[in-house]
Design a protein around this motif. Structure first.
Motif, PDB file in Angstrom:
ATOM      1  N   ALA A 134       0.843  -1.257   0.091  1.00  0.00           N
ATOM      2  CA  ALA A 134       0.093   0.015  -0.026  1.00  0.00           C
ATOM      3  C   ALA A 134       0.985   1.362  -0.206  1.00  0.00           C
ATOM      4  CB  ALA A 134      -1.037  -0.205   1.166  1.00  0.00           C
ATOM      5  N   GLY A 135       2.053   1.253   0.860  1.00  0.00           N
ATOM      6  CA  GLY A 135       2.758   2.399   0.590  1.00  0.00           C
ATOM      7  C   GLY A 135       3.659   2.507  -0.277  1.00  0.00           C
ATOM      8  N   GLN A 136       4.132   1.628  -1.229  1.00  0.00           N
ATOM      9  CA  GLN A 136       4.644   1.493  -2.355  1.00  0.00           C
ATOM     10  C   GLN A 136       3.750   2.223  -3.339  1.00  0.00           C
ATOM     11  OE1 GLN A 136       7.974   0.236  -3.268  1.00  0.00           O
ATOM     12  NE2 GLN A 136       8.171   0.716  -1.033  1.00  0.00           N
ATOM     13  N   ARG A 217     -16.531   6.528  -3.664  1.00  0.00           N
ATOM     14  CA  ARG A 217     -16.533   8.014  -3.543  1.00  0.00           C
ATOM     15  C   ARG A 217     -15.094   8.667  -3.589  1.00  0.00           C
ATOM     16  NH1 ARG A 217     -20.806   9.198   0.674  1.00  0.00           N
ATOM     17  NH2 ARG A 217     -20.297  10.969   0.277  1.00  0.00           N
ATOM     18  N   TYR A 218     -14.330   8.012  -2.539  1.00  0.00           N
ATOM     19  CA  TYR A 218     -13.191   8.624  -2.113  1.00  0.00           C
ATOM     20  C   TYR A 218     -11.614   7.887  -2.634  1.00  0.00           C
ATOM     21  CZ  TYR A 218     -16.048  11.234   0.984  1.00  0.00           C
ATOM     22  OH  TYR A 218     -17.190  12.002   1.549  1.00  0.00           O
ATOM     23  N   ASN A 219     -11.689   6.713  -3.128  1.00  0.00           N
ATOM     24  CA  ASN A 219     -10.552   6.193  -4.052  1.00  0.00           C
ATOM     25  C   ASN A 219      -9.524   5.877  -2.964  1.00  0.00           C
ATOM     26  OD1 ASN A 219      -9.224   5.199  -6.113  1.00  0.00           O
ATOM     27  ND2 ASN A 219      -8.303   7.280  -6.399  1.00  0.00           N
ATOM     28  N   PHE A 220      -9.660   4.847  -2.087  1.00  0.00           N
ATOM     29  CA  PHE A 220      -8.680   4.314  -1.464  1.00  0.00           C
ATOM     30  C   PHE A 220      -8.661   2.774  -1.584  1.00  0.00           C
ATOM     31  CE2 PHE A 220     -12.517   5.060   1.011  1.00  0.00           C
ATOM     32  CZ  PHE A 220     -12.778   3.876   1.445  1.00  0.00           C
ATOM     33  N   ARG A 221      -7.428   2.265  -1.251  1.00  0.00           N
ATOM     34  CA  ARG A 221      -7.512   0.979  -1.132  1.00  0.00           C
ATOM     35  C   ARG A 221      -7.951   0.229   0.349  1.00  0.00           C
ATOM     36  NH1 ARG A 221      -3.552  -1.914  -3.928  1.00  0.00           N
ATOM     37  NH2 ARG A 221      -3.169  -3.424  -2.367  1.00  0.00           N
ATOM     38  N   ILE A 222      -8.452  -1.069   0.073  1.00  0.00           N
ATOM     39  CA  ILE A 222      -9.179  -1.558   1.324  1.00  0.00           C
ATOM     40  C   ILE A 222      -8.278  -2.619   1.681  1.00  0.00           C
ATOM     41  CG2 ILE A 222     -10.845  -2.956   2.231  1.00  0.00           C
ATOM     42  CD1 ILE A 222     -12.791  -0.974   0.893  1.00  0.00           C
ATOM     43  N   HIS A 223      -7.584  -2.680   2.631  1.00  0.00           N
ATOM     44  CA  HIS A 223      -6.997  -4.044   3.445  1.00  0.00           C
ATOM     45  C   HIS A 223      -7.860  -4.698   4.097  1.00  0.00           C
ATOM     46  CE1 HIS A 223      -4.175  -6.785   4.797  1.00  0.00           C
ATOM     47  NE2 HIS A 223      -3.975  -6.398   6.107  1.00  0.00           N
ATOM     48  N   ALA A 224      -8.234  -5.958   3.974  1.00  0.00           N
ATOM     49  CA  ALA A 224      -8.964  -6.778   5.025  1.00  0.00           C
ATOM     50  C   ALA A 224      -7.884  -7.563   5.869  1.00  0.00           C
ATOM     51  CB  ALA A 224      -9.822  -7.708   4.005  1.00  0.00           C
ATOM     52  N   ASP A 225      -8.033  -7.158   7.004  1.00  0.00           N
ATOM     53  CA  ASP A 225      -7.135  -7.718   8.103  1.00  0.00           C
ATOM     54  C   ASP A 225      -8.152  -8.775   8.892  1.00  0.00           C
ATOM     55  OD1 ASP A 225      -5.675  -8.670  10.224  1.00  0.00           O
ATOM     56  OD2 ASP A 225      -5.639  -7.056  11.215  1.00  0.00           O
ATOM     57  N   ALA A 226      -7.961 -10.167   8.110  1.00  0.00           N
ATOM     58  CA  ALA A 226      -8.911 -11.282   8.540  1.00  0.00           C
ATOM     59  C   ALA A 226      -8.228 -12.237   9.156  1.00  0.00           C
ATOM     60  CB  ALA A 226      -9.581 -11.958   7.389  1.00  0.00           C
ATOM     61  N   ALA A 227      -7.026 -11.660  10.032  1.00  0.00           N
ATOM     62  CA  ALA A 227      -6.121 -12.757  10.298  1.00  0.00           C
ATOM     63  C   ALA A 227      -6.735 -13.575  11.502  1.00  0.00           C
ATOM     64  CB  ALA A 227      -4.902 -12.109  11.363  1.00  0.00           C
ATOM     65  N   TYR A 228      -7.793 -13.152  12.400  1.00  0.00           N
ATOM     66  CA  TYR A 228      -8.344 -14.109  13.311  1.00  0.00           C
ATOM     67  C   TYR A 228      -9.800 -14.488  12.812  1.00  0.00           C
ATOM     68  CZ  TYR A 228     -12.322 -14.176  16.461  1.00  0.00           C
ATOM     69  OH  TYR A 228     -13.549 -14.615  17.278  1.00  0.00           O
ATOM     70  N   GLY A 229     -10.544 -13.528  11.955  1.00  0.00           N
ATOM     71  CA  GLY A 229     -11.974 -13.918  11.363  1.00  0.00           C
ATOM     72  C   GLY A 229     -12.124 -14.489   9.953  1.00  0.00           C
ATOM     73  N   GLY A 230     -11.068 -14.731   9.281  1.00  0.00           N
ATOM     74  CA  GLY A 230     -11.221 -14.897   7.958  1.00  0.00           C
ATOM     75  C   GLY A 230     -11.852 -16.097   7.485  1.00  0.00           C
ATOM     76  N   TYR A 231     -11.469 -17.373   8.200  1.00  0.00           N
ATOM     77  CA  TYR A 231     -12.122 -18.650   7.928  1.00  0.00           C
ATOM     78  C   TYR A 231     -13.701 -18.569   8.131  1.00  0.00           C
ATOM     79  CZ  TYR A 231      -7.536 -20.840   7.475  1.00  0.00           C
ATOM     80  OH  TYR A 231      -6.449 -21.175   6.956  1.00  0.00           O
ATOM     81  N   PHE A 232     -14.200 -17.598   8.898  1.00  0.00           N
ATOM     82  CA  PHE A 232     -15.569 -17.483   9.168  1.00  0.00           C
ATOM     83  C   PHE A 232     -16.546 -17.128   7.805  1.00  0.00           C
ATOM     84  CE2 PHE A 232     -14.377 -17.473  13.677  1.00  0.00           C
ATOM     85  CZ  PHE A 232     -15.573 -17.889  14.108  1.00  0.00           C
TER      86      PHE A 232
END
Length: 460
Positions: A134-136, A217-232
């Protein structure tokens, strides 16, 4: 712990089969320094390891510690006879292929077929890679996450020298949409919004569908931190709002998930995925020594980490081979049992007056406080109304008393606003309160609710 003798027999059989694959090599005698003292050292280690909470038992209901599946332990141990390194292909040919297959199965669970991804040492490193990309892509823009997002996002942003800002949460510990939109509208300087798909403290899931609308509307990246919940994403008994969030996770730009949490893996095993495979260009380097054995893409060419255990890939591959990542499968049913256990404990706590629960759990974490006001009334005490500090002290006492009866919980310092049913008489001498926290992530927890609740009520 209930040592499984059959598992040891399976490991021996598999190890002999592995050894047979190298029978054509000339015989040699390996040097094993200290071999005569190995039994002594291992017996001492076994004694030292007893100084642990019983993480494998259903009465351990504290932190996010779930025992690895037996096939994961066996596969890891089997691979350790080779000790492959999944950085360069010539360091782990077989396990590199296993990693690619296992990671592709995780990506497919989220609906991705064309992606870039690999395993990591854990969620922290996986999140670091996601925010590094994201920073790059937006080096001058901010990373924002909710106040209940994992603390490592702030720390990682500092390491990467990226500006970071926290967004307030609503009374259910989810990112506050109004606060996020207000922040986005203030200035065009947000490059990435971290959406937490299951917070560490309470298991709350940020409102991803609405945040996706804000991205339009605001044009940003979305990072989904699903480290704990992702398998749900495989569970079919989620509340509608939670299910709607997981249904949209495929629209995130990057996803992190930790197989060493709900994925039944030994520590450490994380995974980072990118929806756009072209971000692989950002990893390009000109190592003069790593990539001579093959023209094929090496995992080391799409990873910030270098040496990584091939044994982790072998364990994950074997587990997913045994328990495919499919809805209505055995794996998904285990997640559903944990959620049912959490809902059951929440309901029992709310039905009595000994404890005060927070909001209904979204995944498998239950948060509650001792009802000091009720207990004072029952004892006939005429002192002033209890304070949040006194409730916090009582939470810590109950934590210790429950552990003495082999029920192991956790503690969490949370905003008092998460407990909507706190009596109005409570003296709010500070903004936060120490709560009791229970993570019911083992399928067996559903069968042990009576005993868990019985111990809780006996110590309060």
């Amino acid at each position: 712990m209930q040592l499984d003798q059959n598992s040891l027999a399976l490991l021996l059989e598999a190890a002999q089969k592995l050894d047979a694959g190298f029978a054509n090599l000339p015989a040699f005698t390996p040097q094993t320094p200290g071999a005569a003292r190995m039994p002594e050292v291992l017996n001492e280690l076994a004694t030292r390891l007893q100084d642990n909470y019983p993480y494998f038992h259903p009465l351990y209901a504290g932190q996010m510690l779930k025992p690895p599946h037996p096939v994961a332990r066996l596969a890891y141990a089997l691979a350790m006879f080779i000790n492959p390194n999944n950085h360069a292909l010539d360091g782990g040919r077989a396990t590199s292929a296993l990693e690619k297959e296992a990671v592709a199965e995780i990506a497919a669970m989220f609906g991705w077929q064309d992606f870039l991804g690999h395993l990591t040492g854990g969620g922290t490193m996986a999140n670091l890679e996601a925010l590094w990309v994201a920073g790059q892509l937006s080096p001058t823009k901010k990373i924002v996450a909710s106040e209940q997002a994992h603390y490592t996002h702030h720390r990682i942003s500092s390491v990467l020298q990226l500006d970071f800002e926290s967004i307030p949460v609503d009374p259910h510990a989810r990112m506050d949409l109004n606060a996020l939109e207000k922040r986005l509208a203030t200035k065009n300087d947000v490059g990435t919004v971290v959406v937490t798909m299951g917070t560490t403290a309470t298991g709350s899931v940020d409102p991803l569908p609405e945040i996706l609308s804000l991205r339009d509307r605001y044009n940003f990246r979305i990072h989904a931190d699903a480290a704990y919940g992702g398998y749900f994403t495989l569970a079919q008994n989620l509340a509608p709002q939670t299910a709607a969030a997981f249904a949209k996770i495929s629209e995130a730009d990057s996803i992190v998930i930790d197989p060493h949490k709900h994925g039944l893996q030994p520590y450490g095993c994380g995974c980072v995925l990118f929806r756009d495979p072209s971000v692989g260009r950002l990893y390009k380097h000109d190592s003069p020594y790593t990539y001579f054995s093959s023209a094929e893409l090496h995992l080391g060419e799409i990873s910030l980490e270098c040496s990584r255990p091939g044994a982790a890939a072998a364990a994950l591959w074997a587990t997913q081979k045994l328990l495919p990542l499919a809805k209505s499968g055995e794996f998904g049913k285990g997640l559903e049992q944990g959620r049912e256990a959490a809902l059951g404990l929440h309901k029992r706590i709310g039905a009595a007056d000994k404890f005060i629960p927070a909001f209904e759990p979204e995944l498998d974490i239950v948060i509650f406080l001792p009802n000091l006001d009720s207990q004072s009334a029952k004892s006939g005490a005429s002192s002033a109304a209890p304070s949040l500090s006194e409730i916090s002290a009582e939470s810590r006492r109950i934590f210790t008393a429950a552990a003495a009866k082999n029920l192991h919980l956790a503690l969490a310092e949370l905003p008092a606003s998460f407990f909507q049913n706190l009596p109005t008489t409570i003296r709010r001498d500070k903004p936060t309160v120490t709560a009791l926290r229970s993570v019911l992530m083992k399928p067996e927890h559903a069968e042990w609710l009576d005993q868990i609740h019985s111990i809780l009520t006996s110590v309060w």
